[in-house]
Scaffold this active site. Sequence first.
Site, mmCIF file in Angstrom:
data_model
loop_
_atom_site.group_PDB
_atom_site.id
_atom_site.type_symbol
_atom_site.label_atom_id
_atom_site.label_comp_id
_atom_site.label_asym_id
_atom_site.label_seq_id
_atom_site.Cartn_x
_atom_site.Cartn_y
_atom_site.Cartn_z
ATOM 1 N N ASN A 13 0.760 -1.144 0.205
ATOM 2 C CA ASN A 13 0.069 -0.167 -0.046
ATOM 3 C C ASN A 13 1.000 1.187 0.056
ATOM 4 O O ASN A 13 1.651 1.550 0.917
ATOM 5 C CB ASN A 13 -0.611 -0.069 1.200
ATOM 6 C CG ASN A 13 -1.975 1.112 1.284
ATOM 7 O OD1 ASN A 13 -2.382 1.338 2.379
ATOM 8 N ND2 ASN A 13 -2.319 1.834 0.370
ATOM 9 N N GLN A 46 -2.002 6.548 -1.781
ATOM 10 C CA GLN A 46 -2.553 7.770 -1.239
ATOM 11 C C GLN A 46 -1.497 8.585 -1.155
ATOM 12 O O GLN A 46 -0.105 8.257 -1.024
ATOM 13 C CB GLN A 46 -3.072 7.397 0.255
ATOM 14 C CG GLN A 46 -4.403 6.990 0.408
ATOM 15 C CD GLN A 46 -4.397 5.294 0.499
ATOM 16 O OE1 GLN A 46 -3.483 4.768 0.686
ATOM 17 N NE2 GLN A 46 -5.744 4.901 0.319
ATOM 18 N N CYS A 73 -5.516 6.318 7.981
ATOM 19 C CA CYS A 73 -4.763 5.315 7.231
ATOM 20 C C CYS A 73 -3.726 4.574 7.949
ATOM 21 O O CYS A 73 -2.872 5.077 8.268
ATOM 22 C CB CYS A 73 -4.285 5.923 5.954
ATOM 23 S SG CYS A 73 -3.237 4.547 5.026
ATOM 24 N N GLY A 74 -3.988 3.297 8.342
ATOM 25 C CA GLY A 74 -2.894 2.793 9.333
ATOM 26 C C GLY A 74 -1.579 2.594 8.712
ATOM 27 O O GLY A 74 -0.732 2.760 9.401
ATOM 28 N N ASN A 75 -1.424 1.894 7.257
ATOM 29 C CA ASN A 75 -0.453 1.840 6.727
ATOM 30 C C ASN A 75 0.679 2.910 6.581
ATOM 31 O O ASN A 75 1.605 3.035 6.950
ATOM 32 C CB ASN A 75 -0.535 1.014 5.196
ATOM 33 C CG ASN A 75 -1.088 -0.205 5.287
ATOM 34 O OD1 ASN A 75 -0.697 -1.141 6.219
ATOM 35 N ND2 ASN A 75 -1.881 -0.705 4.491
ATOM 36 N N ASN A 148 -11.821 5.726 10.342
ATOM 37 C CA ASN A 148 -12.852 5.699 9.077
ATOM 38 C C ASN A 148 -13.659 4.890 8.748
ATOM 39 O O ASN A 148 -13.497 3.814 9.821
ATOM 40 C CB ASN A 148 -11.808 5.969 7.824
ATOM 41 C CG ASN A 148 -10.764 4.628 7.837
ATOM 42 O OD1 ASN A 148 -10.957 3.893 8.440
ATOM 43 N ND2 ASN A 148 -9.944 4.822 6.906
ATOM 44 N N ARG A 209 -12.208 2.876 -0.006
ATOM 45 C CA ARG A 209 -13.100 4.283 -0.532
ATOM 46 C C ARG A 209 -11.922 5.239 -1.275
ATOM 47 O O ARG A 209 -10.829 5.711 -0.611
ATOM 48 C CB ARG A 209 -13.445 4.971 0.675
ATOM 49 C CG ARG A 209 -14.284 6.150 0.631
ATOM 50 C CD ARG A 209 -14.677 6.882 1.726
ATOM 51 N NE ARG A 209 -13.776 6.948 2.755
ATOM 52 C CZ ARG A 209 -13.691 7.698 3.872
ATOM 53 N NH1 ARG A 209 -15.008 8.174 4.285
ATOM 54 N NH2 ARG A 209 -12.831 7.660 4.797
ATOM 55 N N CYS A 217 -4.485 -2.842 3.510
ATOM 56 C CA CYS A 217 -5.304 -1.632 3.936
ATOM 57 C C CYS A 217 -5.229 -1.806 5.883
ATOM 58 O O CYS A 217 -5.811 -2.703 6.229
ATOM 59 C CB CYS A 217 -6.778 -1.746 3.587
ATOM 60 S SG CYS A 217 -7.781 -0.310 4.575
ATOM 61 N N THR A 219 -6.363 0.187 8.331
ATOM 62 C CA THR A 219 -7.692 0.314 8.906
ATOM 63 C C THR A 219 -8.608 -0.715 8.357
ATOM 64 O O THR A 219 -9.230 -1.233 9.623
ATOM 65 C CB THR A 219 -8.310 1.510 8.672
ATOM 66 O OG1 THR A 219 -8.454 1.849 7.374
ATOM 67 C CG2 THR A 219 -7.392 2.880 9.085
#
Length: 273
Positions: A13, A46, A73-75, A148, A209, A217, A219
């Site tokens: 990611n 992102q 965003c966790g990553n 989120n 999203r 991902c 989260t």
Amino acid sequence: MGTRFHKMHGLGNDFVVFDARVAPVALDAGRVRAIADRHTGVGCDQLIVLEHSDSADLRMRIFNADGGEVEACGNASRCVALLEGGTTAIETAGGIIHASVNGAGATVDMGKPRFGWDEIPLAYAMDTAPMPVGWEDLQNPVAVNVGNPHVVFLMEDSSGIDLARLGPLIEKDPLFPEGVNINVAQTRIGGMNVGGVRRGGLDLRVWERGAGLTQACGTGACATAVAAIKYGHMTSPVGVQLPGGLLVIEWTEGESIRMTGPAAHVFTGEIDL
């Protein structure tokens, strides 16, 4: 001279990270889309902008590849922790999180999950575990907000789900006024003990999203593990296997979620904004 950026990723990611604490960064939705384009830009899922914060060590703003700004965003949080080093308090639109470097990755305290229909948020009141709704073979998800919004489908076999087709339909459904992330998970073989408690991990695919299918991902892994622990009879910690690799999620009812996984710095460059 161009504006300096870092290219980073967590389990594939990937992110373009700008540090606006060093120099101003002028961005709008069009510029974000141009930078994120994998053919004519740098390419990323992102785009991250780091800013000064009055309530934490720094503020992290997160923009999806479509140009829209999102809450968490966790990553990316693990990547920012790696970039900063040590332990970092990070202000996000979803709340303040705390991240600590751990070898080649980081552990992030993602805060407490929320389950109320108005906390997801949904367009109108309904049960969130399970939700009395469905889209073709994806039925009765669990809704969780982990900074989120997420819906989680816990399935015995998810191999036949065309998430690339169903993901956009669910993401844009009017039921979700702010959009939603879609998680499709199944328990790995051998994950049931004699007491009926699942101790194995989860295989997970996520439609994000504003970004689509991604390699990982953070989260989404948090939301899915929380749903599995709370409603799927799994115990913490839960290993969540994503296409890009493994995340380990720890959670106890009423406590914050802890996510541990790798992060990597790929290169540093400059771009003319």
